[in-house]
Design a protein around this motif. Structure first.
Motif, PDB file in Angstrom:
ATOM      1  N   GLN A  97      -8.441   5.672   5.096  1.00 46.58           N
ATOM      2  CA  GLN A  97      -7.306   4.810   4.762  1.00 46.58           C
ATOM      3  C   GLN A  97      -6.056   5.630   4.464  1.00 46.58           C
ATOM      4  O   GLN A  97      -4.949   5.275   4.865  1.00 46.58           O
ATOM      5  N   HIS A  98      -6.249   6.723   3.736  1.00 45.61           N
ATOM      6  CA  HIS A  98      -5.082   7.535   3.355  1.00 45.61           C
ATOM      7  C   HIS A  98      -4.440   8.178   4.578  1.00 45.61           C
ATOM      8  O   HIS A  98      -3.223   8.075   4.775  1.00 45.61           O
ATOM      9  N   ASN A  99      -5.220   8.853   5.401  1.00 38.18           N
ATOM     10  CA  ASN A  99      -4.646   9.513   6.570  1.00 38.18           C
ATOM     11  C   ASN A  99      -4.040   8.507   7.539  1.00 38.18           C
ATOM     12  O   ASN A  99      -3.070   8.816   8.241  1.00 38.18           O
ATOM     13  N   SER A 100      -4.591   7.302   7.571  1.00 37.71           N
ATOM     14  CA  SER A 100      -4.026   6.269   8.436  1.00 37.71           C
ATOM     15  C   SER A 100      -2.603   5.922   8.029  1.00 37.71           C
ATOM     16  O   SER A 100      -1.796   5.490   8.861  1.00 37.71           O
ATOM     17  N   SER A 101      -2.268   6.115   6.748  1.00 37.03           N
ATOM     18  CA  SER A 101      -0.897   5.844   6.305  1.00 37.03           C
ATOM     19  C   SER A 101       0.086   6.787   6.989  1.00 37.03           C
ATOM     20  O   SER A 101       1.226   6.413   7.283  1.00 37.03           O
ATOM     21  N   TYR A 102      -0.344   8.025   7.276  1.00 41.66           N
ATOM     22  CA  TYR A 102       0.531   8.966   7.966  1.00 41.66           C
ATOM     23  C   TYR A 102       0.822   8.507   9.396  1.00 41.66           C
ATOM     24  O   TYR A 102       1.901   8.753   9.932  1.00 41.66           O
ATOM     25  N   TRP A 103      -0.154   7.868  10.010  1.00 38.77           N
ATOM     26  CA  TRP A 103      -0.029   7.478  11.421  1.00 38.77           C
ATOM     27  C   TRP A 103       0.609   6.107  11.609  1.00 38.77           C
ATOM     28  O   TRP A 103       0.954   5.745  12.723  1.00 38.77           O
ATOM     29  N   HIS A 104       0.766   5.350  10.521  1.00 45.47           N
ATOM     30  CA  HIS A 104       1.270   3.978  10.650  1.00 45.47           C
ATOM     31  C   HIS A 104       2.493   3.708   9.771  1.00 45.47           C
ATOM     32  O   HIS A 104       2.706   2.580   9.341  1.00 45.47           O
ATOM     33  N   GLU A 105       3.281   4.744   9.512  1.00 46.42           N
ATOM     34  CA  GLU A 105       4.566   4.596   8.811  1.00 46.42           C
ATOM     35  C   GLU A 105       4.450   3.975   7.419  1.00 46.42           C
ATOM     36  O   GLU A 105       5.350   3.287   6.956  1.00 46.42           O
ATOM     37  N   ILE A 106       3.334   4.200   6.745  1.00 45.89           N
ATOM     38  CA  ILE A 106       3.167   3.700   5.378  1.00 45.89           C
ATOM     39  C   ILE A 106       3.679   4.778   4.417  1.00 45.89           C
ATOM     40  O   ILE A 106       3.311   5.944   4.540  1.00 45.89           O
ATOM     41  N   PRO A 107       4.534   4.431   3.472  1.00 50.49           N
ATOM     42  CA  PRO A 107       5.091   5.435   2.558  1.00 50.49           C
ATOM     43  C   PRO A 107       4.010   6.170   1.758  1.00 50.49           C
ATOM     44  O   PRO A 107       2.972   5.593   1.436  1.00 50.49           O
ATOM     45  N   TYR A 108       4.280   7.417   1.466  1.00 53.16           N
ATOM     46  CA  TYR A 108       3.374   8.200   0.625  1.00 53.16           C
ATOM     47  C   TYR A 108       4.181   9.194  -0.192  1.00 53.16           C
ATOM     48  O   TYR A 108       5.273   9.597   0.194  1.00 53.16           O
ATOM     49  N   ILE A 109       3.623   9.547  -1.340  1.00 53.35           N
ATOM     50  CA  ILE A 109       4.245  10.508  -2.242  1.00 53.35           C
ATOM     51  C   ILE A 109       3.416  11.788  -2.235  1.00 53.35           C
ATOM     52  O   ILE A 109       2.188  11.736  -2.399  1.00 53.35           O
ATOM     53  N   GLY A 110       4.074  12.925  -2.054  1.00 53.97           N
ATOM     54  CA  GLY A 110       3.393  14.213  -2.085  1.00 53.97           C
ATOM     55  C   GLY A 110       3.740  14.962  -3.354  1.00 53.97           C
ATOM     56  O   GLY A 110       4.922  15.155  -3.661  1.00 53.97           O
ATOM     57  N   MET A 118       0.843  -1.192   0.000  1.00 59.48           N
ATOM     58  CA  MET A 118       0.000   0.000   0.000  1.00 59.48           C
ATOM     59  C   MET A 118       0.881   1.247   0.000  1.00 59.48           C
ATOM     60  O   MET A 118       1.852   1.328   0.731  1.00 59.48           O
ATOM     61  N   GLN A 119       0.574   2.178  -0.861  1.00 60.60           N
ATOM     62  CA  GLN A 119       1.278   3.457  -0.875  1.00 60.60           C
ATOM     63  C   GLN A 119       0.292   4.558  -1.210  1.00 60.60           C
ATOM     64  O   GLN A 119      -0.533   4.422  -2.106  1.00 60.60           O
ATOM     65  N   GLY A 120       0.383   5.662  -0.476  1.00 55.68           N
ATOM     66  CA  GLY A 120      -0.543   6.756  -0.684  1.00 55.68           C
ATOM     67  C   GLY A 120       0.016   7.820  -1.606  1.00 55.68           C
ATOM     68  O   GLY A 120       1.234   7.991  -1.728  1.00 55.68           O
ATOM     69  N   LEU A 121      -0.883   8.530  -2.255  1.00 58.09           N
ATOM     70  CA  LEU A 121      -0.513   9.647  -3.124  1.00 58.09           C
ATOM     71  C   LEU A 121      -1.288  10.873  -2.681  1.00 58.09           C
ATOM     72  O   LEU A 121      -2.526  10.863  -2.652  1.00 58.09           O
ATOM     73  N   TYR A 122      -0.572  11.921  -2.309  1.00 54.10           N
ATOM     74  CA  TYR A 122      -1.199  13.187  -1.930  1.00 54.10           C
ATOM     75  C   TYR A 122      -0.906  14.222  -3.000  1.00 54.10           C
ATOM     76  O   TYR A 122       0.248  14.370  -3.441  1.00 54.10           O
ATOM     77  N   ILE A 123      -1.925  14.946  -3.427  1.00 49.79           N
ATOM     78  CA  ILE A 123      -1.764  16.012  -4.420  1.00 49.79           C
ATOM     79  C   ILE A 123      -2.248  17.317  -3.799  1.00 49.79           C
ATOM     80  O   ILE A 123      -3.398  17.409  -3.339  1.00 49.79           O
ATOM     81  N   HIS A 124      -1.360  18.310  -3.779  1.00 50.05           N
ATOM     82  CA  HIS A 124      -1.703  19.585  -3.143  1.00 50.05           C
ATOM     83  C   HIS A 124      -2.189  20.594  -4.175  1.00 50.05           C
ATOM     84  O   HIS A 124      -1.474  20.925  -5.127  1.00 50.05           O
ATOM     85  N   ILE A 125      -3.408  21.076  -3.963  1.00 47.57           N
ATOM     86  CA  ILE A 125      -4.008  22.118  -4.809  1.00 47.57           C
ATOM     87  C   ILE A 125      -4.081  23.390  -3.963  1.00 47.57           C
ATOM     88  O   ILE A 125      -4.948  23.513  -3.090  1.00 47.57           O
ATOM     89  N   PRO A 126      -3.193  24.345  -4.186  1.00 43.64           N
ATOM     90  CA  PRO A 126      -3.073  25.483  -3.262  1.00 43.64           C
ATOM     91  C   PRO A 126      -4.033  26.640  -3.512  1.00 43.64           C
ATOM     92  O   PRO A 126      -3.969  27.643  -2.803  1.00 43.64           O
ATOM     93  N   PHE A 127      -4.922  26.515  -4.490  1.00 44.17           N
ATOM     94  CA  PHE A 127      -5.761  27.662  -4.860  1.00 44.17           C
ATOM     95  C   PHE A 127      -6.979  27.799  -3.949  1.00 44.17           C
ATOM     96  O   PHE A 127      -7.637  26.814  -3.608  1.00 44.17           O
ATOM     97  N   CYS A 128      -7.257  29.028  -3.565  1.00 44.83           N
ATOM     98  CA  CYS A 128      -8.438  29.355  -2.757  1.00 44.83           C
ATOM     99  C   CYS A 128      -9.067  30.634  -3.312  1.00 44.83           C
ATOM    100  O   CYS A 128      -8.367  31.507  -3.830  1.00 44.83           O
ATOM    101  N   THR A 129     -10.376  30.730  -3.176  1.00 34.62           N
ATOM    102  CA  THR A 129     -11.061  31.969  -3.562  1.00 34.62           C
ATOM    103  C   THR A 129     -10.751  33.070  -2.555  1.00 34.62           C
ATOM    104  O   THR A 129     -10.547  34.234  -2.905  1.00 34.62           O
ATOM    105  N   ASN A 130     -10.725  32.703  -1.279  1.00 33.86           N
ATOM    106  CA  ASN A 130     -10.283  33.619  -0.230  1.00 33.86           C
ATOM    107  C   ASN A 130      -9.611  32.800   0.865  1.00 33.86           C
ATOM    108  O   ASN A 130      -9.767  31.578   0.919  1.00 33.86           O
TER     109      ASN A 130
END
Length: 374
Positions: free
Chosen positions: A243-256, A1-13
């Protein structure tokens, strides 16, 4: 199992409490999505397949259907389509009937909605774009579209928020019949408008006693309603953990992926530059604009303390011995003694975890277990 996080930094305000990297300049949106797709291609060899996808921000729900589809098509072409959980963060006012209808044609199977509060005065204070009714309506539309896997984000401890107002928020969240609720104590982060208001005396923090009463009320009411308290700030109905956030708490690799996104492979921590323009320039030159930190055994142990100990399962002491050696196992048992005696920590099936009463001083407990290098 490996997670993928994609950051979208745009906000209206920009909300007054937010310290995540974001921008209100949406003119770069398509160019940024193109850059994300190029970074995905540059980093394709970092994973054999992806199990979970989390698109966060910022405000990912301001992306067009075409831009979201572009992201998923790129991911599928690189790693296939074996995703078990695909989460999209959404603002309630973006979830129109038309947008939701298009969402159902995408691989998204989980919605994380930033509601924060159902009190209109507090929403206005926080500079949220939506009203309480818009949030309720958005949840109803998701249910009608059979997108039932919904997580709500709430915040407690807001200036002028009473225990009664917080009770109303919890009750409304329960009436929405969602399987997952995340609730966070308000943090005064450096550089935010909220912190500047506090420092200038325009607003005042609530006291610790009221904050603890709010947290106690949350835990009690959600437990009574059948939610599992599986992480300090997260509650879910059976089989609906993130499931995804649990990877942060249980040492599961993820790509940002994206500007300011973080990655972890078990031995290294990486983070991309927190600047959209510089990020896109680097990617255009096929360079990864990231900083890499090599993690020694003590840093990895300390990371484990501040992540795994947040969870219901806690730390597996058998696994700790295998990965970190007897020295650190002896250290954690020694430092935990006082909290074990007081009932703030418990050991069950050789797992060390924070007890229900210990949750109220969890930061203090974790701090006591951190390994301080000489």
């Amino acid at each position: 199992m490996q997670g993928l996080y994609i950051h979208i930094p745009f906000c209206t305000n920009r909300c007054i409490y937010c310290n995540f990297y974001s921008t209100t300049n949406q003119q770069l949106q398509q160019q940024y999505i193109d850059s994300i797709c190029k970074e995905l291609q540059l980093r394709a060899k970092e994973a054999q397949h992806i199990s979970t996808i989390y698109i966060g921000g910022g405000t990912p729900s301001i992306l067009t259907f075409e831009q979201l589809n572009q992201l998923f098509t790129t991911i599928e072409n690189l790693w296939g389509k074996e995703w078990t959980e695909v989460t999209l963060e959404c603002n309630p006012d973006d979830l129109t009937f038309t947008f939701i209808e298009k969402l159902t044609t995408l691989p998204v199977n989980r919605i994380s909605m930033g509601v924060q509060t159902f009190d209109n005065n507090l929403l206005q204070f926080l500079h949220r774009r939506h009203t309480a009714q818009q949030a309720i309506d958005a949840i109803e539309m998701l249910h009608e579209a059979k997108l039932h896997n919904i997580s709500l984000d709430l915040i407690f401890g807001l200036p002028n928020q009473t225990l009664k107002l917080w009770d109303n928020d919890i009750n409304q969240a329960l009436q929405c019949n969602v399987p997952h609720i995340s609730a966070y104590s308000l943090m005064y982060e450096e550089g935010t408008s909220l912190t500047k208001m506090r420092n200038s005396g325009k607003i005042h923090e609530i006291n610790d006693e009221l904050s603890q009463s709010m947290y106690a009320l949350l835990c009690q009411k959600l437990k009574t309603a059948g939610y599992e308290h599986y992480e300090i700030s997260n509650f879910c109905k059976p089989h609906h953990r993130s499931q995804h956030n649990s990877s942060y708490w249980h040492e599961i690799p993820y790509i940002g992926i994206g500007a300011a996104a973080h990655s972890y492979d078990g031995r290294h921590r990486k983070w991309n530059i927190a600047n959209i323009t510089q990020y896109m320039i680097a990617i255009a030159h096929k360079q990864l604009p990231q900083t890499i930190e090599n993690l020694d055994i003590y840093t990895r142990y300390n990371d484990l303390i501040t992540t795994a100990l947040r969870t219901q399962e806690g730390i597996d002491l058998n696994q700790l011995t295998l990965q970190y050696g007897q020295k650190l196992v002896n250290y954690i048992k020694q430092e935990a003694q006082e909290h074990l005696k007081n009932g703030n920590l418990i050991i069950k099936n050789n797992h060390l975890s924070i007890s229900e009463q210990g949750l109220f001083i969890s930061d203090e407990i974790m701090s006591d277990l951190i390994y301080l290098k000489a």
